[in-house]
Design an enzyme around this catalytic site. Structure first.
Site: not given
Ligand code: AGP
Length: 609
Positions: A2, A27, A73, A99-100, A483, A487, A490, A506, A604
């Protein structure tokens, strides 16, 4: 995951809180709330995006100059107004945002019920508010005592901001494993989960450590340790500028941050290449230490893990040191056998990802050297790692990482080149060639953005209604396809998989049918033909093939569409091929009318397990 924010000063708190929350929505954005103290504490909450809360209070004249806020969140309890923060203890004595995750909240509920507390929500946070109230009333030793007793009693992660009924004009905070910074200027004191929320008001911040608490008064901040003793903290200046946290005319933060890559890659290279030599002195790693490492472990999550997969190819090739790449959430519970002469590299944009932080602690517990490749200055992993290599991507707001990813690649290249050189695995000629090619990357990324964006946008517009996609490649191309695939999925919610091109036959190739989108990355000369033949295999089963390849390389026999990138050193192609892959994810998503900056179910910085 959060976002929390707070203000105590001379200005109207409501504006500062709402502005701060709008900068923290990446967040978490399933509900939001604020508590404003004027004579009394008033709480306002709403389900859904922050705009719903703004609507709810727009006609209210909230004069209070002290308040806390939260954007959620959901972890415990579905997204709803009841479960939204702030939460209030039974008799309104304690108002809190958090937050947590409180891991032992079930056990604490039983304790509270034994003392006639009633709970109205499904959240662990409401439990926290009442536990603080319980200790406050039982020992009558004031806020710091109640908070410290609570920190001893609860298990889990938290950054909390608390207002006590009997302590007007004070906000109390405490943290363990969840991020928090505290700011100060002539108008008052501020708290937030992340820099962008208060950057507009001040660049002067305090970093509060684990199991510490603080009292934010209108003109000063007092810090306490777990014994309740006052401790001193140094006010530090943040180097980021406010505009970095704004869209600056771009429609979305993601496309803005994609276009910032030439600049931030250049900044990161310039911080690591001094007089045409790699200089890792800022990390504190000595040449002797670099020489001594016999094993490298790269541990991370999500996209940062994908940087690790790319780095494995380069590090092993240039240093001949074995490299293991580990997913942090598995690494931390797998009781890994680590070589004491090893180096554990933890890659993280936020520096707050719970699993990566725990993996770092696991390595330290085993007495293995640790290096954090981190973007957020002063973040938990940065502060706990033995050595830190900061990437200079600036604040990254879009949930889908782009520019931070690209700067992390640069950090790994620099480490590989320097380690290969000091270990005498690469000679001066190769060392200089690699550095010459490295410093060309910013302009080459600029070239791709200038000359390819339209082409990629056109190609992407064909795929807004697809259900599946595959990304394939070999070697470093396979690494970057991981990646590319993330991209897309997500942000666009399209199911996508990345595959080592040689692995398709395979099993997975049975999923290929007429019109299935297959994006092939083919930059690695030694295995180019192999990759092309794998693309021919899917093409012959009806796939629509898009190939990302170096300029001048003919892939017309297999590609329905081609995206060319400038020629560079074989090790650096991930920095070029990732750009069109980011753009594909972006353009397909906006063609579906989705919120590309705040994709559903994501946040994030993943600060819980
Ligand atoms: C990537 O676009 C995502 N936001 C997610 O996979 C991110 O890379 C992952 O949560 C790791 O975050 P960090 O680099 O802040 O540790």
């Amino acid at each position: 995951m959060c976002g929390i924010v707070g203000y105590n000063g001379s200005k109207k708190a409501v504006d500062i809180l709402l502005d701060g929350l709008s900068k923290l929505e990446y967040r978490g954005y399933d509900s939001a709330g604020i508590a404003i103290r004027d004579n009394d504490i008033e709480v306002f909450k709403a389900k859904g995006k922050l705009s719903n809360l703004k609507e709810k209070i727009e006609n209210k004249d909230l004069k209070g100059t002290c308040g806390i806020g939260h954007t959620r969140w959901a972890t415990h309890g579905e997204p709803s107004e009841v479960n939204a923060h702030p939460h209030v203890s039974n008799d309104g004595n304690v108002t809190l945002v958090h937050n947590g995750i409180i891991e032992n909240y079930q056990e604490l509920i039983l304790k509270l019920e034994r003392h006639d507390y009633k709970l109205y929500s499904e959240t662990d946070t409401e439990v926290l508010a009442n536990i603080i109230d319980y200790y406050y009333k039982k020992y009558k030793m004031g806020p710091i005592d109640a908070i410290n007793r609570t920190m001893v009693r609860v298990r889990g992660s938290y950054a909390i901001a608390v207002m006590f009924k009997e302590y007007p004009d004070e906000i109390w905070v405490a943290r363990k494993d969840s991020p928090m910074i505290i700011g100060k200027n002539e108008d008052g004191t501020y708290l937030a989960s992340d820099v962008p929320a208060i950057l507009k008001y001040t660049k002067n911040v305090y970093y509060i450590d684990n199991l510490e608490a603080a009292c934010l008064k209108k003109d000063k901040v007092i810090f306490y340790d777990l014994n309740g003793d006052e401790i001193q903290k140094e006010l530090k200046e943040i180097k980021w500028d406010v505009s970095a946290a704004e869209k600056e005319g771009y429609e979305h933060f993601m496309i803005k941050e994609i276009n910032e890559q030439p600049d931030v890659v250049k900044k990161t290279i310039n911080s690591l290449v001094i007089d045409n030599k790699i200089d890792l002195s800022k990390t504190g790693l000595t040449v002797e230490e670099i020489k001594s490492f016999k094993q490298i472990y790269i541990v991370a999550c999500g996209s940062a893990y994908h940087v690790g997969v790319c780095a494995q190819y380069i590090l092993e090739d240039l240093t001949r040191v074995p490299v293991r790449v580990e997913i942090a959430s598995e690494f931390r519970y797998r009781k890994p056998i680590l070589d004491k002469k090893g180096l554990v590299i933890v890659i993280s944009q936020s520096g707050e990802t719970a699993d990566s932080l725990a993996a770092l602690r696991e390595a330290k517990n085993q007495g293995v050297k640790t290096l954090g490749i981190i973007n957020v200055v002063g973040s938990s992993i940065a502060r706990e790692a033995d050595h830190v290599l900061y990437t200079l991507a600036g604040p990254e707001i879009a949930v889908a990482t782009t520019k931070a990813f690209s700067t992390q690649l640069i950090a790994c290249y620099a480490l590989a080149i320097e380690m290969g050189h000091v270990k005498r695995k690469i000679n001066n000629k190769l060392y200089n060639n690699l550095i010459n090619d490295l410093v060309k990357l910013p302009e080459q990324i600029e070239y791709i953005l200038k000359n390819n964006t339209k082409n990629v946008q056109k190609i992407s517009s064909k795929f807004s209604s697809i259900k599946d996609a595959f990304y394939i490649g070999r070697g470093l191309d396979y690494a970057i396809s991981l990646e590319g695939s993330l991209k897309l999925k997500e942000v666009s919610y399209i199911h996508s998989e990345a595959y080592a091109a040689g692995e398709l036959k395979h099993g997975t190739i049975s999923l290929i049918e007429d019109g299935t989108l297959v994006i092939g990355i083919a930059t690695q000369e030694e295995i180019f033909e192999k990759t092309i033949s794998n693309l021919v295999e899917v093409k012959s089963r009806g796939a629509y093939v898009v190939v990302v390849a170096p300029e001048g390389v003919d892939v017309s026999k297999v590609a329905n569409n081609t995206i060319n990138v400038p020629i560079t050193n074989k090790y650096f192609y991930p920095s070029l091929t990732v750009v069109p892959l980011q753009l594909i994810g972006y353009y397909i998503t906006i063609s579906k009318g989705l919120d590309v900056d705040k994709p559903r179910n994501l946040a994030k910085s993943v600060t819980v397990e």
